[in-house]
Design an enzyme around this catalytic site. Sequence first.
Site, PDB file in Angstrom:
ATOM      1  N   GLU A   1       6.451   2.991 -22.227  1.00 14.62           N
ATOM      2  CA  GLU A   1       7.447   3.732 -23.100  1.00 14.62           C
ATOM      3  C   GLU A   1       8.618   3.164 -22.782  1.00 14.62           C
ATOM      4  O   GLU A   1       9.170   3.213 -21.605  1.00 14.62           O
ATOM      5  CB  GLU A   1       7.178   5.290 -22.608  1.00 14.62           C
ATOM      6  CG  GLU A   1       7.835   6.191 -23.785  1.00 14.62           C
ATOM      7  CD  GLU A   1       7.422   7.563 -23.520  1.00 14.62           C
ATOM      8  OE1 GLU A   1       6.273   8.195 -23.189  1.00 14.62           O
ATOM      9  OE2 GLU A   1       8.413   8.508 -23.012  1.00 14.62           O
TER      10      GLU A   1
ATOM     11  N   ASP B   1      12.484   4.685 -23.585  1.00 13.91           N
ATOM     12  CA  ASP B   1      13.127   6.016 -24.026  1.00 13.91           C
ATOM     13  C   ASP B   1      14.517   6.046 -24.365  1.00 13.91           C
ATOM     14  O   ASP B   1      15.307   5.882 -23.585  1.00 13.91           O
ATOM     15  CB  ASP B   1      12.802   7.105 -23.266  1.00 13.91           C
ATOM     16  CG  ASP B   1      11.455   7.707 -23.172  1.00 13.91           C
ATOM     17  OD1 ASP B   1      10.759   7.829 -24.107  1.00 13.91           O
ATOM     18  OD2 ASP B   1      11.116   7.912 -21.854  1.00 13.91           O
TER      19      ASP B   1
ATOM     20  N   GLU C   1      16.712   9.496 -25.192  1.00  8.57           N
ATOM     21  CA  GLU C   1      16.673  11.027 -25.614  1.00  8.57           C
ATOM     22  C   GLU C   1      18.096  11.512 -25.427  1.00  8.57           C
ATOM     23  O   GLU C   1      19.083  11.204 -24.543  1.00  8.57           O
ATOM     24  CB  GLU C   1      16.140  12.021 -24.611  1.00  8.57           C
ATOM     25  CG  GLU C   1      14.453  11.573 -24.239  1.00  8.57           C
ATOM     26  CD  GLU C   1      13.748  12.390 -23.405  1.00  8.57           C
ATOM     27  OE1 GLU C   1      14.174  13.208 -22.999  1.00  8.57           O
ATOM     28  OE2 GLU C   1      12.493  12.228 -23.308  1.00  8.57           O
TER      29      GLU C   1
END
Length: 285
Positions: free
Chosen positions: A105, A107, A109
């Site tokens: 993953e 990311d 955010e």
Amino acid sequence: MACTTCKGFYVGMVLGIVMISSMVASCSANFFQDTEITWGGDRGKIFNGGQLLSLSLDKFSGSGFQTKKQFLFGRIDMDIKLVSGNSAGTVTTFYLSSQGPNHDEIDFEFLGNVSGDPYILHTNVFSQGKGNREQQFYLWFDPTRNFHRYSIVWKPQHIIFMVDDIPIRVFENEEAKGVPFPNKQAMRMYSSLWNADDWATRGGLVKTDWSNAPFTAYYRNFKATDLSLSSSKSFSDSQVQSNELDANGRRRVRWAQKYFMIYNYCTDLNRFPQGLPPECKRSRF
Ligand SMILES: *[C@@H]1O[C@H](CO)[C@@H](O)[C@H](O)[C@H]1NC(C)=O
């Protein structure tokens, strides 16, 4: 593969590099064709013939969407306008992920805040199910006022996180040092808007004010460029370069990290009493 709207791609390949680079550069994906809203029912909406998408969050649910296709190495660009006003407690995500128990993953955010206080841009890299590689930043602009471009460049040799084309973080492939790198599992792009007021804003101290709901984030100019080994040969020099870091790029990473980074796992000795992770040892960033 990623720009499904570019029908002439393979035909163009025989005609030479110039033609291909112009086609790739002008190829912006269509949310209707290339993504699907997978969560939150009509809280996710696509407008303007597929050029604009919005996600919203209310007391009952958030919402999310993902790309239909997966790819192994690529560059994803997305212009996002984050939830404005009092966005405390909300989290907007934009990430690549594979599936399964040992997933990879990459990311972005965005942790909301009360009006006038800064969002936190949180980044992380998981390889083979293991993350714990957080770096967090403040932004040098108000991300709720206009659209800004967030990009992930995922190549066999490194991952670059970019904001408005400024590289802010680089995660090098250091498999030689025993650090697993995401390079075997294909990933999709995902994005969501959800409530995380147990941790997002000032560590969970500030709760979501539901009298402001629904909260809405907007997306446009989504572009997915395949950088798999077979297709990257067809990119022009300038495109290859923008996915690499030259001296100027490295200077910009240092600028972002010096002035805007507020957390770096690589300097968090309390968290790693047995010693910092191996990729932190000689990292230039
Ligand atoms: C919200 O604002 C506070 C006070 O300025 C700050 O400490 C915090 O880092 C900001 N961002 C988040 C997501 O909590």
